[in-house]
Design a protein around this motif. Structure first.
Motif, PDB file in Angstrom:
ATOM      1  N   GLY A   1      66.528  63.908  74.674  1.00 25.82           N
ATOM      2  CA  GLY A   1      65.775  63.150  73.686  1.00 25.82           C
ATOM      3  C   GLY A   1      65.165  61.930  74.323  1.00 25.82           C
ATOM      4  O   GLY A   1      64.358  62.019  75.243  1.00 25.82           O
ATOM      5  N   ILE A   2      65.600  60.786  73.809  1.00 24.26           N
ATOM      6  CA  ILE A   2      65.101  59.520  74.308  1.00 24.26           C
ATOM      7  C   ILE A   2      65.810  59.193  75.625  1.00 24.26           C
ATOM      8  O   ILE A   2      67.017  59.355  75.743  1.00 24.26           O
ATOM      9  N   ILE A   3      65.020  58.745  76.593  1.00 22.44           N
ATOM     10  CA  ILE A   3      65.620  58.415  77.883  1.00 22.44           C
ATOM     11  C   ILE A   3      66.227  57.018  77.817  1.00 22.44           C
ATOM     12  O   ILE A   3      65.539  56.061  77.482  1.00 22.44           O
ATOM     13  N   PRO A   4      67.534  56.864  78.113  1.00 15.79           N
ATOM     14  CA  PRO A   4      68.131  55.546  78.109  1.00 15.79           C
ATOM     15  C   PRO A   4      67.472  54.686  79.198  1.00 15.79           C
ATOM     16  O   PRO A   4      66.995  55.253  80.187  1.00 15.79           O
ATOM     17  N   PRO A   5      67.397  53.394  79.038  1.00 15.96           N
ATOM     18  CA  PRO A   5      68.048  52.601  77.994  1.00 15.96           C
ATOM     19  C   PRO A   5      67.186  52.344  76.760  1.00 15.96           C
ATOM     20  O   PRO A   5      67.532  51.497  75.956  1.00 15.96           O
ATOM     21  N   THR A   6      66.087  53.083  76.603  1.00 15.08           N
ATOM     22  CA  THR A   6      65.242  52.870  75.428  1.00 15.08           C
ATOM     23  C   THR A   6      66.088  52.954  74.151  1.00 15.08           C
ATOM     24  O   THR A   6      66.834  53.913  73.972  1.00 15.08           O
ATOM     25  N   PRO A   7      65.997  51.952  73.280  1.00 12.24           N
ATOM     26  CA  PRO A   7      66.793  52.011  72.054  1.00 12.24           C
ATOM     27  C   PRO A   7      66.167  52.950  71.028  1.00 12.24           C
ATOM     28  O   PRO A   7      64.948  52.962  70.851  1.00 12.24           O
ATOM     29  N   GLU A   8      66.992  53.739  70.397  1.00 11.88           N
ATOM     30  CA  GLU A   8      66.539  54.617  69.312  1.00 11.88           C
ATOM     31  C   GLU A   8      67.778  54.898  68.490  1.00 11.88           C
ATOM     32  O   GLU A   8      68.865  55.112  69.047  1.00 11.88           O
ATOM     33  N   TRP A   9      67.641  54.901  67.160  1.00 10.55           N
ATOM     34  CA  TRP A   9      68.835  54.986  66.315  1.00 10.55           C
ATOM     35  C   TRP A   9      69.716  56.177  66.631  1.00 10.55           C
ATOM     36  O   TRP A   9      70.928  56.057  66.777  1.00 10.55           O
ATOM     37  N   GLY A  10      69.091  57.322  66.697  1.00  7.63           N
ATOM     38  CA  GLY A  10      69.864  58.537  66.945  1.00  7.63           C
ATOM     39  C   GLY A  10      70.553  58.467  68.299  1.00  7.63           C
ATOM     40  O   GLY A  10      71.747  58.777  68.430  1.00  7.63           O
ATOM     41  N   ALA A  11      69.786  58.016  69.316  1.00  4.29           N
ATOM     42  CA  ALA A  11      70.349  57.912  70.656  1.00  4.29           C
ATOM     43  C   ALA A  11      71.502  56.915  70.670  1.00  4.29           C
ATOM     44  O   ALA A  11      72.522  57.126  71.333  1.00  4.29           O
ATOM     45  N   MET A  12      71.355  55.821  69.917  1.00  3.53           N
ATOM     46  CA  MET A  12      72.414  54.815  69.875  1.00  3.53           C
ATOM     47  C   MET A  12      73.694  55.399  69.303  1.00  3.53           C
ATOM     48  O   MET A  12      74.795  55.094  69.766  1.00  3.53           O
ATOM     49  N   LEU A  13      73.545  56.239  68.296  1.00  2.82           N
ATOM     50  CA  LEU A  13      74.727  56.879  67.720  1.00  2.82           C
ATOM     51  C   LEU A  13      75.447  57.700  68.781  1.00  2.82           C
ATOM     52  O   LEU A  13      76.667  57.612  68.928  1.00  2.82           O
ATOM     53  N   SER A  14      74.692  58.481  69.512  1.00  9.58           N
ATOM     54  CA  SER A  14      75.369  59.361  70.459  1.00  9.58           C
ATOM     55  C   SER A  14      75.905  58.595  71.669  1.00  9.58           C
ATOM     56  O   SER A  14      76.949  58.960  72.206  1.00  9.58           O
ATOM     57  N   GLU A  15      75.227  57.496  72.059  1.00  6.88           N
ATOM     58  CA  GLU A  15      75.749  56.678  73.153  1.00  6.88           C
ATOM     59  C   GLU A  15      77.110  56.075  72.815  1.00  6.88           C
ATOM     60  O   GLU A  15      77.943  55.848  73.691  1.00  6.88           O
ATOM     61  N   SER A  16      77.301  55.780  71.522  1.00 11.82           N
ATOM     62  CA  SER A  16      78.485  55.016  71.146  1.00 11.82           C
ATOM     63  C   SER A  16      79.704  55.887  70.902  1.00 11.82           C
ATOM     64  O   SER A  16      80.750  55.395  70.503  1.00 11.82           O
ATOM     65  N   ARG A  17      79.546  57.179  71.095  1.00 15.21           N
ATOM     66  CA  ARG A  17      80.617  58.059  70.632  1.00 15.21           C
ATOM     67  C   ARG A  17      81.975  57.760  71.282  1.00 15.21           C
ATOM     68  O   ARG A  17      83.001  57.876  70.637  1.00 15.21           O
ATOM     69  N   GLU A  18      81.982  57.295  72.555  1.00  9.21           N
ATOM     70  CA  GLU A  18      83.271  57.047  73.220  1.00  9.21           C
ATOM     71  C   GLU A  18      83.993  55.832  72.632  1.00  9.21           C
ATOM     72  O   GLU A  18      85.201  55.738  72.691  1.00  9.21           O
ATOM     73  N   PHE A  19      83.200  54.896  72.117  1.00  6.46           N
ATOM     74  CA  PHE A  19      83.783  53.608  71.709  1.00  6.46           C
ATOM     75  C   PHE A  19      83.960  53.507  70.205  1.00  6.46           C
ATOM     76  O   PHE A  19      84.449  52.514  69.691  1.00  6.46           O
ATOM     77  N   MET A  20      83.517  54.552  69.544  1.00 11.21           N
ATOM     78  CA  MET A  20      83.463  54.547  68.091  1.00 11.21           C
ATOM     79  C   MET A  20      84.823  54.231  67.471  1.00 11.21           C
ATOM     80  O   MET A  20      84.932  53.531  66.487  1.00 11.21           O
ATOM     81  N   ARG A  21      85.875  54.713  68.101  1.00 10.62           N
ATOM     82  CA  ARG A  21      87.195  54.615  67.512  1.00 10.62           C
ATOM     83  C   ARG A  21      87.656  53.168  67.359  1.00 10.62           C
ATOM     84  O   ARG A  21      88.173  52.780  66.315  1.00 10.62           O
ATOM     85  N   TYR A  22      87.431  52.377  68.406  1.00 12.73           N
ATOM     86  CA  TYR A  22      87.897  50.981  68.329  1.00 12.73           C
ATOM     87  C   TYR A  22      86.789  50.001  67.989  1.00 12.73           C
ATOM     88  O   TYR A  22      87.052  48.856  67.644  1.00 12.73           O
ATOM     89  N   ASN A  23      85.535  50.451  68.134  1.00 17.12           N
ATOM     90  CA  ASN A  23      84.412  49.582  67.791  1.00 17.12           C
ATOM     91  C   ASN A  23      83.479  50.282  66.808  1.00 17.12           C
ATOM     92  O   ASN A  23      82.358  50.653  67.151  1.00 17.12           O
ATOM     93  N   PRO A  24      83.981  50.486  65.603  1.00 17.82           N
ATOM     94  CA  PRO A  24      83.193  51.294  64.658  1.00 17.82           C
ATOM     95  C   PRO A  24      81.830  50.682  64.331  1.00 17.82           C
ATOM     96  O   PRO A  24      80.918  51.392  63.955  1.00 17.82           O
ATOM     97  N   TYR A  25      81.660  49.390  64.493  1.00 16.23           N
ATOM     98  CA  TYR A  25      80.365  48.770  64.180  1.00 16.23           C
ATOM     99  C   TYR A  25      79.250  49.352  65.039  1.00 16.23           C
ATOM    100  O   TYR A  25      78.083  49.295  64.692  1.00 16.23           O
ATOM    101  N   LEU A  26      79.620  49.920  66.197  1.00 16.37           N
ATOM    102  CA  LEU A  26      78.612  50.501  67.091  1.00 16.37           C
ATOM    103  C   LEU A  26      77.854  51.648  66.426  1.00 16.37           C
ATOM    104  O   LEU A  26      76.672  51.851  66.674  1.00 16.37           O
ATOM    105  N   VAL A  27      78.553  52.423  65.613  1.00 25.03           N
ATOM    106  CA  VAL A  27      77.848  53.489  64.904  1.00 25.03           C
ATOM    107  C   VAL A  27      77.458  53.054  63.494  1.00 25.03           C
ATOM    108  O   VAL A  27      76.555  53.617  62.894  1.00 25.03           O
TER     109      VAL A  27
END
Ligand SMILES: Nc1ncnc2c1ncn2[C@@H]1O[C@H](COP(=O)(O)OP(=O)(O)OP(=O)(O)O)[C@@H](O)[C@H]1O
Ligand SMILES: [Mg+2]
Lengths: 301, 319
Positions: A244-270
């Protein structure tokens, strides 16, 4: 004899009054009456304004792109309203800058798919027969491929870029629109007013644009409002597999998938990118519903 | 000396369906004199509307000719046909479905004027619309109303005004009152007859109701499964119906006189209009049916001057 006894004064004013009232002003007047539609319009406008003026609010390069490991994974606070991500980038900056690409993708894919879908669907529905058969079989075969696989294949062939992403998404979304347009066209063309338009000598193109589509538009509007959010989510899916979008370009969908590892302790990321998608789609939905009602004279007041 | 305005010759319309060709109109010949009304009667699904639509070229004929003042309009190109449409208009069956719900009364009536450009100036168009509303008895206050705000009778008046707006000579009325309340039916019928007199209109009046057609028609054609089985003047048809189907229809009209015995009600299934076998299509419901009715198509006989019937009972020298 009716015409000889009755004798009304002709008055141009009656027609004038009508002209002033109709058109866009009348639709706007009726749209304004719907509180939900106005709420939708307000939220959507806010999101669009944030996207447009994102550069004035947060600097793109230093806040949304450059990594700053010192600040990584901060919870929302007074300097970083939405917190920071794993690279220490300001999430608020990334959300408002990401809005540009997400909205661009969501709206342009939807607009192009609607346009193509309207043409294909109304031609198929209106003419029926062989034309219908050919168009629908082609669309069916496109639909039989899962949308994500299809887009993936197209991006893989054409190369990873935003225009190619738009093409890929559009190809995947056209069949759905065409089907809905065709179905609602079919419910409309049985009406005698279509025959009446023919008897008045109206050409096929004008019959479709003036008689068929306006009366078939209800379900189409609803579908349009759903599709913007659905495109953004689909882009997220593609970003997830790296097409999809090439990082580090910000895009909502891409941001969701980037944050998947940290979602558990940093839910604000998603939470924030997710909220942005939800708000956009909800506001469009409310606006779309209101617009559909405002455009239908049968629901007047 | 009256002259023929509209004539059809061997007119056919077949629809392609999954089960084969549906013979909706199957060889219809008739003619209408200027200023007269031809009534077309027949039960639901016998092809009355299709006949009207083919004559106005709302759908393409499979075969045959439609003559308007002697010229075959089916051969006309787009431009010539647009001119023709000024002369031939239609009033539709369902006033709830025949008006675009997104257009106001004045837009609906002005639409044919705008498309055919019989008037160009905006104010002239408005005047014409107003005049038409006046003619059909619609209050001028309704110019900006939408169809859904009006009752069936008023809606049908809009349909009439729309048909009259371009000053046509010939109007196909497709069951214009069958969807209306009985009390309003008479009003609309009377209006149509008045308008005919005032503007010298020629009508083709489609209905499934013989008592309606009796009032309004000069001539009557009876249709059965796409074919015209009997054609004569209205008076002759009611005094001396020839075709067994016509006789059955007449017998079925309820009479106020209790002593009048109702004729036999029609029995038997209607034959399918899809690829019917040659022969009389009414044969399986007809009490006079015999071998001669089946196997080959029935020609038209004329046992009395001006009275045509498609039935072997009237074959020369029969019985
Ligand atoms: N577009 C179409 N495609 C296929 N078949 C059709 C089409 N239009 C009409 N038919 C068929 O043609 C036959 C004649 O239909 P038509 O509407 O002319 O009947 P009608 O006499 O007007 O009936 P009614 O009194 O119900 O209006 C019917 O069997 C109908 O199913
Ligand atoms: Mg009909």
């Amino acid at each position: 004899m009716t015409s000889k006894t009755a004798n009304w004064e002709f008055s141009e004013e009656l027609f004038e009054e009508y002209k002033k009232k109709s058109q866009i002003a009348e639709v706007w007047r009726r749209l304004k009456k719907s509180k939900t539609a106005m709420l939708g319009l307000f939220v959507l406008t806010t999101i669009i304004l944030l996207a447009l003026f994102a550069d004035l609010i947060r600097n793109y390069q230093s806040m949304a792109i450059e990594q700053n490991i010192m600040n990584r994974l901060q919870s929302p606070n007074s300097t970083h309203w939405f917190g920071t991500d794993a690279q220490g980038r300001d999430l608020f900056a990334r959300v408002i800058h990401g809005a540009r690409i997400s909205l661009l993708l969501g709206f342009s894919c939807t607009a192009i798919s609607v346009f193509v879908g309207l043409i294909l669907g109304s031609v198929a529905g209106y003419f029926g027969g062989k034309i219908d058969g050919v168009i629908m079989r082609i669309l069916d075969s496109i639909m039989s491929i899962p949308a994500i696989l299809l887009s993936l294949a197209i991006v893989a062939v054409l190369g990873q870029s935003i225009p190619n992403l738009i093409i890929a998404m559009t190809v995947a979304y056209v069949p759905g629109f065409a089907r809905i347009v065709r179905a609602s066209v079919l419910t409309v063309i049985g009406n005698e007013y279509i025959e009446a338009a023919k008897a008045s000598g109206l050409g096929t193109f004008r019959i479709i644009s003036k008689y068929v589509l306006p009366n078939a538009f209800g379900p189409i509007i609803v579908e349009i409002t759903m599709s913007v959010a659905s495109v953004i989510k689909a882009v997220a899916g593609l970003s997830f597999i790296g097409l999809g979008i090439i990082p580090p370009t910000p895009e909502w969908g891409a941001m969701l998938s980037e944050s998947r590892e940290f979602m558990r302790y940093n839910p604000y990321l998603v939470l924030y990118p997710g909220l942005a998608i939800v708000l956009t789609s909800l506001s469009l939905n409310l606006l779309g519903d209101g617009l559909r009602d405002a455009l239908d004279p049968r629901l007047k007041d | 000396m009256t002259q023929l305005l509209v004539e059809t010759r061997g007119l056919r319309k077949y629809f392609n369906t999954s089960r084969g060709k549906l013979h909706a109109v199957d060889g219809v010949d008739f003619s209408i004199e200027e200023g007269k009304t031809l009534g077309i009667v027949g039960e639901s699904g016998c092809g009355k509307s299709t006949l009207g639509r083919v004559i106005l070229r709302l759908t393409d004929a499979t075969e045959g000719e439609v003559l308007y003042q002697g010229k075959d309009i089916l051969t006309y190109g787009r431009k010539k046909m647009l001119d023709m449409r000024k002369k031939m208009q239609m009033i539709f069956q369902d006033p709830y479905a025949s008006l675009n719900p997104r257009m106001t009364v004045s837009e609906i009536i002005a639409e044919p004027i705008r498309i055919m450009k019989t008037l160009e100036d905006k104010q002239q168009i408005n005047r014409r619309v107003y005049q038409m509303m006046n003619v059909v008895g619609l209050s001028g206050r309704l110019v900006n109303a939408y169809p859904h705000e009006l009752d069936g009778g008023r809606r049908q008046r809009i349909g009439v005004a729309r048909a009259l707006a371009v000053d046509p000579a010939f109007i196909v009325c497709d069951e214009p009152v069958s969807a209306l309340d009985v009390s309003i039916q008479a009003q609309i019928l009377n209006m149509l007859m008045d308008l005919q007199e005032e503007f010298g209109l020629t009508y083709m009046f489609i209905t499934h109701d013989l008592s309606v057609v009796k009032h309004i028609s000069d001539d009557i054609g009876v249709m059965y499964l796409g074919q015209c089985v009997e054609l004569s003047s209205s008076r002759q048809l009611f005094e001396r119906p020839l075709h067994p189907y016509t006789q059955a229809l007449l017998d079925a009209i309820p009479m106020p006189d209790p002593d009048h015995a109702m004729g036999e009600i029609l029995k038997g299934e209607v034959t399918s209009p899809i690829e019917p076998s040659p022969g009389c299509r009414f044969a399986n419901r007809c009490k006079h049916a015999h071998e001669a009715c089946l196997g080959q198509d029935i020609p038209v006989y004329q046992p009395f001057p001006g009275h045509q019937v498609k039935c072997v009972l009237y074959q020369e020298g029969a019985e």
